[in-house]
Design a protein around this motif. Structure first.
Motif, PDB file in Angstrom:
ATOM      1  N   ASP A 185       6.826  10.237  -1.385  1.00  0.00           N
ATOM      2  CA  ASP A 185       6.445  11.635  -1.533  1.00  0.00           C
ATOM      3  C   ASP A 185       4.952  11.834  -1.734  1.00  0.00           C
ATOM      4  O   ASP A 185       4.514  12.935  -2.039  1.00  0.00           O
ATOM      5  CB  ASP A 185       7.201  12.261  -2.721  1.00  0.00           C
ATOM      6  N   SER A 186       4.167  10.812  -1.560  1.00  0.00           N
ATOM      7  CA  SER A 186       2.715  10.950  -1.686  1.00  0.00           C
ATOM      8  C   SER A 186       2.118  11.218  -0.308  1.00  0.00           C
ATOM      9  O   SER A 186       2.174  10.360   0.572  1.00  0.00           O
ATOM     10  CB  SER A 186       2.105   9.674  -2.283  1.00  0.00           C
ATOM     11  N   PRO A 187       1.541  12.398  -0.090  1.00  0.00           N
ATOM     12  CA  PRO A 187       1.044  12.742   1.249  1.00  0.00           C
ATOM     13  C   PRO A 187      -0.215  11.964   1.594  1.00  0.00           C
ATOM     14  O   PRO A 187      -1.124  11.839   0.768  1.00  0.00           O
ATOM     15  CB  PRO A 187       0.747  14.241   1.127  1.00  0.00           C
ATOM     16  N   ASP A 188      -0.274  11.414   2.798  1.00  0.00           N
ATOM     17  CA  ASP A 188      -1.458  10.675   3.202  1.00  0.00           C
ATOM     18  C   ASP A 188      -2.576  11.640   3.588  1.00  0.00           C
ATOM     19  O   ASP A 188      -2.360  12.575   4.357  1.00  0.00           O
ATOM     20  CB  ASP A 188      -1.148   9.763   4.383  1.00  0.00           C
ATOM     21  N   PRO A 189      -3.806  11.427   3.086  1.00  0.00           N
ATOM     22  CA  PRO A 189      -4.910  12.340   3.373  1.00  0.00           C
ATOM     23  C   PRO A 189      -5.264  12.461   4.852  1.00  0.00           C
ATOM     24  O   PRO A 189      -5.787  13.491   5.267  1.00  0.00           O
ATOM     25  CB  PRO A 189      -6.080  11.726   2.591  1.00  0.00           C
ATOM     26  N   ARG A 232      -7.098  10.085  -8.104  1.00  0.00           N
ATOM     27  CA  ARG A 232      -7.354  10.206  -6.663  1.00  0.00           C
ATOM     28  C   ARG A 232      -6.295   9.423  -5.888  1.00  0.00           C
ATOM     29  O   ARG A 232      -5.874   8.337  -6.304  1.00  0.00           O
ATOM     30  CB  ARG A 232      -8.736   9.656  -6.298  1.00  0.00           C
ATOM     31  N   LEU A 233      -5.870   9.974  -4.758  1.00  0.00           N
ATOM     32  CA  LEU A 233      -4.876   9.328  -3.901  1.00  0.00           C
ATOM     33  C   LEU A 233      -5.571   8.840  -2.636  1.00  0.00           C
ATOM     34  O   LEU A 233      -6.147   9.633  -1.886  1.00  0.00           O
ATOM     35  CB  LEU A 233      -3.767  10.322  -3.543  1.00  0.00           C
ATOM     36  N   VAL A 273       0.818  -1.209   0.000  1.00  0.00           N
ATOM     37  CA  VAL A 273       0.000   0.000   0.000  1.00  0.00           C
ATOM     38  C   VAL A 273       0.853   1.260   0.000  1.00  0.00           C
ATOM     39  O   VAL A 273       0.337   2.366  -0.027  1.00  0.00           O
ATOM     40  CB  VAL A 273      -0.980   0.027   1.188  1.00  0.00           C
ATOM     41  N   GLN A 274       2.172   1.094   0.055  1.00  0.00           N
ATOM     42  CA  GLN A 274       3.057   2.247  -0.115  1.00  0.00           C
ATOM     43  C   GLN A 274       3.282   2.568  -1.595  1.00  0.00           C
ATOM     44  O   GLN A 274       3.698   3.665  -1.933  1.00  0.00           O
ATOM     45  CB  GLN A 274       4.406   1.979   0.541  1.00  0.00           C
ATOM     46  N   ALA A 275       3.018   1.601  -2.474  1.00  0.00           N
ATOM     47  CA  ALA A 275       3.256   1.814  -3.897  1.00  0.00           C
ATOM     48  C   ALA A 275       2.270   2.842  -4.439  1.00  0.00           C
ATOM     49  O   ALA A 275       1.057   2.750  -4.211  1.00  0.00           O
ATOM     50  CB  ALA A 275       3.120   0.494  -4.656  1.00  0.00           C
TER      51      ALA A 275
END
Length: 526
Positions: A390-394, A367-368, A356-358
């Motif tokens: 580098d993908s910010p968690d909502p 959508r993230l 789920v980090q990918a």
């Protein structure tokens, strides 16, 4: 809310800057005080002399200048109406002093206690709450689940923290228990006397459990509550913390418990690392599947059980063997794609082991999606793709931070605890310094202590609440632990609710959780 193992026991291997400490500014608040609180008379604050005044820097002992910014304990009177019944209560916001083996001050532990009026101490339960991380303050459970006030997010946009508002909590646990919310040393307003020694003294699995046990024993003694039924309530890494604290209370402080409540818990850290571990991948899959199924409507317990049995059955055995080839691979990846809602090419690229980090697992159709709730998403700031870290968690970097803003204003304006200190909601410095080792294990284990607690205390009861869409601490990890216990399973209840890691942000799940925990507290001892 916890972090994830590697840094943050929630973030499945995501490496974050250790120097980053996300805190709430001390001068802000989320909303005005609700009408249901601050009665008799509104806003009146008493400032009695605290049992132990904040340490002074001129005593030659403390090296933490911030200690001097802690105000005296503040005591206020309130009431709230729950289920049509008015409950008057006293709130205390203050600190407890922990001392080292030489009797010297070691830390100031911040807490907020709510004690209902007119209750017999020997019958009225008292519950001690903490969050996890390690490095998270207790504001999440305090203003999210059980406290007299609750932080509500806009119904039409649950990821909008800027418009979150405080109101009286219709599901407050004050209906059936007194409550004490405690911030771990280094989080919230809890401060070590000697920051240079804090990691060695407090930032470790066993040290942490012992510190919480000491703080709880001190509070019980000062407030004449040693005869009360006692419970621990921990969220996320707070699952491990609750087990370690319960064991320290039993063996170090002579305090047996009536029960332990774990919400979205990390119980065994080894089950939360999905890197090249088929069992961990299998225990994650049902939450991915539930998140996908939720797009079509409610996900029943029977459906969750179906996902679990597939995951620990044919899915796990396929992963544990040599990767399938040809038609077998095509069929396997197609099945996983249909269950999880992910594109088949993404599943094949990951060889069925879905991290789920990918970015291509979390990002779909611009959508993230969140690790903390697989049904929640924001517009992906990098839809073209980017390094996973580098993908910010909502939740973690988004609306979840509103709890820090809200608790700062609430403590100052309604409980009279005013300070220029910042409230450390999530401290990554504490997380980075954490020692997960214990007794020779590279990662401390909690199940052995849970086994011993269940054996030593034959009346101990445990309640575990998980969110169906939590990808950080998947519900299957709790089920796996419970099903493999050799004793005490009849005293453990596991329930899965609609929601993510912070399942209580959904009003219906918050209400159901409060009802289920109340039943645990009022059930006769076995």
């Amino acid at each position: 809310m916890p972090f994830r193992f590697a840094l943050h026991p929630l973030l499945r291997g995501l490496v974050l800057p250790a120097a980053l400490a996300i805190s709430a500014a001390a001068s802000t608040t989320a909303s005005a005080a609700p009408e249901a609180e601050q009665k008799a008379p509104p806003g009146k604050v008493a400032h009695p002399e605290p049992a132990a005044a904040p340490a002074k820097l001129d005593n030659g002992k403390s090296t933490n200048a911030l200690i001097g910014l802690l105000p005296p304990d503040s005591v206020t009177r309130h009431d709230i109406t729950l289920d049509g019944h008015r409950i008057g209560y006293t709130a205390t916001a203050g600190t407890l002093e922990l001392r080292d083996e030489k009797g010297e001050p070691a830390a100031r532990v911040f807490y907020v206690a709510y004690v209902a009026d007119g209750q017999a101490a020997e019958k009225r339960p008292v519950s001690f709450f903490f969050n996890g991380g390690p490095g998270a303050g207790s504001a999440f459970l305090h203003l999210g689940a059980a406290g007299p006030q609750v932080l509500n997010f806009p119904a039409g946009n649950p990821t909008d923290g800027a418009n979150a508002t405080l109101s009286a909590n219709p599901d407050s646990w004050l209906r059936f228990t007194d409550m004490v919310f405690i911030d771990a040393v280094g989080t919230g307003y809890s401060l070590p006397e000697h920051p240079d020694d804090a990691a060695k003294r407090f930032y470790g699995v066993k040290q942490d459990g012992s510190a919480f046990a000491e703080a709880i024993r001190i509070w019980l003694g000062r407030n004449n509550r040693t005869r009360s039924p006692k419970y621990l309530v921990g969220e996320s890494y707070g699952g491990i913390r609750s087990i370690k604290t319960a064991y320290a209370l039993q063996t170090e402080q002579n305090v047996p418990l009536a029960g332990v409540v774990m919400i979205s818990p990390a119980i065994e850290m080894g089950l939360l690392d999905d890197r090249d571990n088929p069992i961990d991948d299998a225990l994650l899959l049902p939450s991915l599947a539930a998140s996908a199924a939720a797009a079509s409507g409610p996900v029943s317990p029977a459906k969750l059980d179906e996902f679990y049995r597939y995951a620990v059955g044919s899915y796990l055995t396929t992963l544990a063997n040599a990767p399938p080839q040809g038609d077998a691979a095509d069929a396997f990846y197609g099945k996983v794609a249909s269950v999880t809602g992910l594109p088949k090419e993404v599943v094949a690229k990951e060889r069925g082991m879905l991290s789920v980090q990918a970015h291509d697992v979390r990002s779909r159709d611009g959508r993230l999606y969140s690790l903390y709730d697989g049904t929640l998403s924001i517009a992906d700031p990098y839809p073209e793709g980017i390094d996973n870290g580098d993908s910010p968690d909502p939740v973690l970097f988004g609306f979840g931070l509103a709890y820090g803003n809200a608790v700062t204003g609430y403590l100052a304006e309604q409980l009279g605890f005013r300070t220029d200190l910042k409230y450390d909601l999530l401290d990554y410095g504490v997380n980075a310094a954490w020692n997960f080792k214990q007794d020779g294990d590279l990662v401390a284990r909690s199940t052995p202590d849970l086994r011993k607690l269940l054996a030593l205390n034959p009346s101990l009861r445990v309640f575990i609440a998980n969110g169906a869409f939590d990808l950080a601490c998947p519900f299957s990890t709790s089920r796996y632990v419970v099903e493999h216990l050799p004793l005490g399973r009849d005293r453990i209840r596991l329930k899965v609710y609609p929601g993510g890691h912070m399942l209580y942000t959904r009003p219906d799940s918050r209400a159901a959780l409060a009802k289920d925990v109340a039943a645990l507290y009022t059930r006769p001892a076995p």
